[in-house]
Design a protein around this motif. Structure first.
Motif, PDB file in Angstrom:
ATOM      1  N   ARG A  79       0.823  -1.200   0.000  1.00 23.59           N
ATOM      2  CA  ARG A  79       0.000   0.000   0.000  1.00 23.59           C
ATOM      3  C   ARG A  79       0.865   1.261   0.000  1.00 23.59           C
ATOM      4  NH1 ARG A  79      -5.228  -1.260   0.956  1.00 23.59           N
ATOM      5  NH2 ARG A  79      -5.713   0.932   1.346  1.00 23.59           N
ATOM      6  N   ARG A  80       2.113   1.118   0.424  1.00 21.64           N
ATOM      7  CA  ARG A  80       3.050   2.247   0.426  1.00 21.64           C
ATOM      8  C   ARG A  80       4.348   1.826  -0.258  1.00 21.64           C
ATOM      9  NH1 ARG A  80       2.989   6.790   3.193  1.00 21.64           N
ATOM     10  NH2 ARG A  80       5.176   6.641   3.852  1.00 21.64           N
ATOM     11  N   ILE A  81       4.730   2.608  -1.266  1.00 23.94           N
ATOM     12  CA  ILE A  81       5.914   2.310  -2.067  1.00 23.94           C
ATOM     13  C   ILE A  81       6.908   3.458  -1.952  1.00 23.94           C
ATOM     14  CG2 ILE A  81       6.796   1.931  -4.406  1.00 23.94           C
ATOM     15  CD1 ILE A  81       4.057   0.818  -5.157  1.00 23.94           C
ATOM     16  N   LEU A  82       8.190   3.107  -1.865  1.00 26.23           N
ATOM     17  CA  LEU A  82       9.277   4.072  -1.948  1.00 26.23           C
ATOM     18  C   LEU A  82      10.076   3.767  -3.201  1.00 26.23           C
ATOM     19  CD1 LEU A  82      11.203   6.280  -0.831  1.00 26.23           C
ATOM     20  CD2 LEU A  82      12.332   4.455   0.488  1.00 26.23           C
ATOM     21  N   GLU A  83      10.265   4.788  -4.024  1.00 29.30           N
ATOM     22  CA  GLU A  83      11.082   4.646  -5.230  1.00 29.30           C
ATOM     23  C   GLU A  83      12.259   5.613  -5.125  1.00 29.30           C
ATOM     24  OE1 GLU A  83      10.416   4.530 -10.027  1.00 29.30           O
ATOM     25  OE2 GLU A  83       9.429   6.161  -8.928  1.00 29.30           O
ATOM     26  N   ILE A  84      13.450   5.120  -5.395  1.00 24.39           N
ATOM     27  CA  ILE A  84      14.650   5.957  -5.379  1.00 24.39           C
ATOM     28  C   ILE A  84      15.153   6.046  -6.815  1.00 24.39           C
ATOM     29  CG2 ILE A  84      16.944   6.297  -4.399  1.00 24.39           C
ATOM     30  CD1 ILE A  84      16.066   4.492  -2.065  1.00 24.39           C
ATOM     31  N   GLY A  85      14.898   7.195  -7.451  1.00 27.01           N
ATOM     32  CA  GLY A  85      15.232   7.400  -8.855  1.00 27.01           C
ATOM     33  C   GLY A  85      13.973   7.448  -9.705  1.00 27.01           C
ATOM     34  N   THR A  86      13.529   8.650 -10.052  1.00 28.03           N
ATOM     35  CA  THR A  86      12.238   8.819 -10.733  1.00 28.03           C
ATOM     36  C   THR A  86      12.373   8.911 -12.243  1.00 28.03           C
ATOM     37  OG1 THR A  86      11.594  10.175  -8.814  1.00 28.03           O
ATOM     38  CG2 THR A  86      10.105  10.153 -10.706  1.00 28.03           C
ATOM     39  N   GLY A 121      15.558  16.383  -4.734  1.00 23.78           N
ATOM     40  CA  GLY A 121      16.806  16.587  -4.006  1.00 23.78           C
ATOM     41  C   GLY A 121      17.589  15.292  -3.930  1.00 23.78           C
ATOM     42  N   ALA A 122      18.775  15.365  -3.379  1.00 22.82           N
ATOM     43  CA  ALA A 122      19.596  14.165  -3.207  1.00 22.82           C
ATOM     44  C   ALA A 122      18.857  13.173  -2.307  1.00 22.82           C
ATOM     45  CB  ALA A 122      20.937  14.539  -2.592  1.00 22.82           C
ATOM     46  N   ALA A 123      18.735  11.943  -2.754  1.00 19.84           N
ATOM     47  CA  ALA A 123      17.961  10.955  -2.003  1.00 19.84           C
ATOM     48  C   ALA A 123      18.512  10.739  -0.598  1.00 19.84           C
ATOM     49  CB  ALA A 123      17.924   9.629  -2.760  1.00 19.84           C
ATOM     50  N   LYS A 183      24.508   4.319  -8.894  1.00 25.46           N
ATOM     51  CA  LYS A 183      24.948   3.016  -8.392  1.00 25.46           C
ATOM     52  C   LYS A 183      25.989   3.139  -7.280  1.00 25.46           C
ATOM     53  CE  LYS A 183      22.184   1.982 -11.545  1.00 25.46           C
ATOM     54  NZ  LYS A 183      20.773   1.841 -11.143  1.00 25.46           N
ATOM     55  N   GLU A 184      26.671   4.260  -7.216  1.00 25.12           N
ATOM     56  CA  GLU A 184      27.667   4.465  -6.167  1.00 25.12           C
ATOM     57  C   GLU A 184      27.051   4.351  -4.784  1.00 25.12           C
ATOM     58  OE1 GLU A 184      30.668   7.824  -7.293  1.00 25.12           O
ATOM     59  OE2 GLU A 184      28.769   8.245  -8.312  1.00 25.12           O
ATOM     60  N   ASN A 185      25.788   4.736  -4.663  1.00 21.19           N
ATOM     61  CA  ASN A 185      25.122   4.753  -3.366  1.00 21.19           C
ATOM     62  C   ASN A 185      24.151   3.597  -3.161  1.00 21.19           C
ATOM     63  OD1 ASN A 185      26.061   7.071  -1.804  1.00 21.19           O
ATOM     64  ND2 ASN A 185      25.288   8.295  -3.519  1.00 21.19           N
ATOM     65  N   ASP A 186      24.238   2.562  -3.994  1.00 17.84           N
ATOM     66  CA  ASP A 186      23.287   1.452  -3.880  1.00 17.84           C
ATOM     67  C   ASP A 186      23.233   0.869  -2.472  1.00 17.84           C
ATOM     68  OD1 ASP A 186      22.109   1.417  -6.342  1.00 17.84           O
ATOM     69  OD2 ASP A 186      23.240  -0.279  -7.131  1.00 17.84           O
ATOM     70  N   ALA A 187      24.384   0.656  -1.844  1.00 22.60           N
ATOM     71  CA  ALA A 187      24.395   0.059  -0.511  1.00 22.60           C
ATOM     72  C   ALA A 187      23.749   0.997   0.509  1.00 22.60           C
ATOM     73  CB  ALA A 187      25.818  -0.299  -0.093  1.00 22.60           C
ATOM     74  N   ASN A 188      23.989   2.299   0.361  1.00 26.38           N
ATOM     75  CA  ASN A 188      23.355   3.270   1.261  1.00 26.38           C
ATOM     76  C   ASN A 188      21.839   3.269   1.080  1.00 26.38           C
ATOM     77  OD1 ASN A 188      25.801   4.220   2.356  1.00 26.38           O
ATOM     78  ND2 ASN A 188      26.105   5.595   0.624  1.00 26.38           N
ATOM     79  N   TYR A 189      21.406   3.222  -0.178  1.00 18.33           N
ATOM     80  CA  TYR A 189      19.970   3.178  -0.449  1.00 18.33           C
ATOM     81  C   TYR A 189      19.346   1.892   0.101  1.00 18.33           C
ATOM     82  CZ  TYR A 189      20.965   6.967  -3.769  1.00 18.33           C
ATOM     83  OH  TYR A 189      21.376   8.141  -4.352  1.00 18.33           O
ATOM     84  N   ALA A 245      26.636  -3.389  -2.768  1.00 16.65           N
ATOM     85  CA  ALA A 245      25.223  -3.689  -2.522  1.00 16.65           C
ATOM     86  C   ALA A 245      24.954  -5.190  -2.613  1.00 16.65           C
ATOM     87  CB  ALA A 245      24.346  -2.931  -3.506  1.00 16.65           C
ATOM     88  N   LEU A 246      25.563  -5.868  -3.581  1.00 18.09           N
ATOM     89  CA  LEU A 246      25.375  -7.309  -3.708  1.00 18.09           C
ATOM     90  C   LEU A 246      25.928  -8.034  -2.483  1.00 18.09           C
ATOM     91  CD1 LEU A 246      26.221  -7.765  -7.488  1.00 18.09           C
ATOM     92  CD2 LEU A 246      23.987  -8.104  -6.420  1.00 18.09           C
ATOM     93  N   ASP A 247      27.090  -7.595  -2.012  1.00 22.73           N
ATOM     94  CA  ASP A 247      27.641  -8.191  -0.789  1.00 22.73           C
ATOM     95  C   ASP A 247      26.674  -8.012   0.376  1.00 22.73           C
ATOM     96  OD1 ASP A 247      29.939  -8.988  -2.088  1.00 22.73           O
ATOM     97  OD2 ASP A 247      31.136  -7.262  -1.444  1.00 22.73           O
ATOM     98  N   MET A 248      26.090  -6.828   0.469  1.00 22.67           N
ATOM     99  CA  MET A 248      25.147  -6.549   1.536  1.00 22.67           C
ATOM    100  C   MET A 248      23.900  -7.416   1.405  1.00 22.67           C
ATOM    101  SD  MET A 248      23.654  -2.813   2.578  1.00 22.67           S
ATOM    102  CE  MET A 248      22.444  -2.613   3.896  1.00 22.67           C
ATOM    103  N   LEU A 249      23.413  -7.583   0.184  1.00 26.16           N
ATOM    104  CA  LEU A 249      22.236  -8.414  -0.055  1.00 26.16           C
ATOM    105  C   LEU A 249      22.483  -9.853   0.397  1.00 26.16           C
ATOM    106  CD1 LEU A 249      21.297  -7.009  -3.548  1.00 26.16           C
ATOM    107  CD2 LEU A 249      19.715  -7.111  -1.620  1.00 26.16           C
ATOM    108  N   GLY A 250      23.707 -10.320   0.231  1.00 25.89           N
ATOM    109  CA  GLY A 250      24.019 -11.694   0.598  1.00 25.89           C
ATOM    110  C   GLY A 250      24.385 -11.893   2.048  1.00 25.89           C
ATOM    111  N   GLN A 251      24.864 -10.833   2.709  1.00 25.82           N
ATOM    112  CA  GLN A 251      25.413 -11.001   4.051  1.00 25.82           C
ATOM    113  C   GLN A 251      24.605 -10.349   5.163  1.00 25.82           C
ATOM    114  OE1 GLN A 251      29.536  -9.708   3.953  1.00 25.82           O
ATOM    115  NE2 GLN A 251      29.931 -10.814   2.046  1.00 25.82           N
ATOM    116  N   ASP A 252      23.792  -9.350   4.833  1.00 27.04           N
ATOM    117  CA  ASP A 252      23.075  -8.634   5.873  1.00 27.04           C
ATOM    118  C   ASP A 252      21.990  -9.536   6.467  1.00 27.04           C
ATOM    119  OD1 ASP A 252      21.203  -6.810   7.266  1.00 27.04           O
ATOM    120  OD2 ASP A 252      22.403  -5.226   6.365  1.00 27.04           O
ATOM    121  N   PRO A 253      22.027  -9.780   7.778  1.00 29.35           N
ATOM    122  CA  PRO A 253      21.046 -10.689   8.387  1.00 29.35           C
ATOM    123  C   PRO A 253      19.612 -10.162   8.341  1.00 29.35           C
ATOM    124  CG  PRO A 253      22.326  -9.563  10.079  1.00 29.35           C
ATOM    125  CD  PRO A 253      22.971  -9.239   8.766  1.00 29.35           C
TER     126      PRO A 253
END
Length: 223
Positions: free
Chosen positions: A63-70, A120-122, A144-150, A191-199
């Motif tokens: 019901r609520r969506i967040l999009e980063i990059g319009t 503005g800057a996300a 893509k530089e900020n993918d892990a932050n996003y 970001a891929l490392d984070m996707l695989g390792q973040d609990p």
């Protein structure tokens, strides 16, 4: 820098699937044409991916969506069409001129009442959302530089069960050869490392080919 070249057969198959299976409506075509007229880079998702986003929104019951990059609002329209009428999509766009084009497009598509564009800057915008209701679905498709932050913000602004989709995670195979794009590839790899390792996450990644070349997306669920 990586060149996202597409084989002719990939493009032909994608067009066939778009025409036969997806069936975009005039609002989607308007958004694509407006992006070209505004001089935007042709980096929006393919129609097949746009329809996938819509279906994922519906399947997840978001019901609520967040999009980063319009950009021009192409993916925003697809996802907003998957929301119930009282649903809400908040999308973050760095450039005012892009936000203005996107605003016109979501309004013309009849989903403007569901969409809020924050300019503005996300990484400046996202902290301001922390006091609001959490998001059920997050789509990340920005620098893509900020993918892990996003990705970290997507988790923090979500809740257990929130679905996260991150685009452009293969980057023409540069994830295996980051020296080919020292600006974008390292951010994608982090970001891929984070996707695989973040609990906090349960994740997978799918590689694709099509009009955008050799690429792919990651799909995750917040635990």
């Amino acid at each position: 820098m990586v060149e996202h070249a597409a084989e002719p057969a990939w493009v032909e198959v994608e067009q066939y699937l778009t025409d036969v299976v997806v069936g975009p409506d005039p609002a989607h075509q308007r958004a694509l044409e407006s992006a070209v007229q505004a001089g935007m880079p042709p980096i929006e998702v393919a129609p097949t991916a746009g329809k996938l986003l819509k279906l994922l929104v519906q399947l997840s019951g978001a019901r609520r969506i967040l999009e980063i990059g319009t950009l021009a609002g192409f993916s925003s329209i697809w996802m907003a069409q998957g929301l119930p009428d009282d649903g809400r999509l908040v999308t973050c766009e760095y450039l005012r001129k892009h936000a203005d084009v996107a605003r016109a497009n979501v309004d013309a598509a009849g989903v403007g009442h569901k969409v809020e564009i924050r300019v503005g800057a996300a990484l400046d915008t996202l902290p301001t959302l922390a006091a609001e209701e959490s998001f059920d679905f997050v789509f990340i498709d920005a620098d893509k530089e900020n993918d892990a932050n996003y990705l970290d913000w997507a988790i923090r602004l979500g809740h257990p069960g929130t679905v996260i989709v991150m685009d452009n995670v293969i980057w023409d195979g540069a994830i295996l050869e980051p020296e080919r794009d020292e600006v974008n590839a390292p951010g994608i790899i982090r970001a891929l490392d984070m996707l695989g390792q973040d609990p906090r996450l349960d994740s997978t990644a799918i590689q694709t080919v099509g009009s955008k070349g050799w690429d792919g997306f990651a799909l995750a669920r917040v635990r």
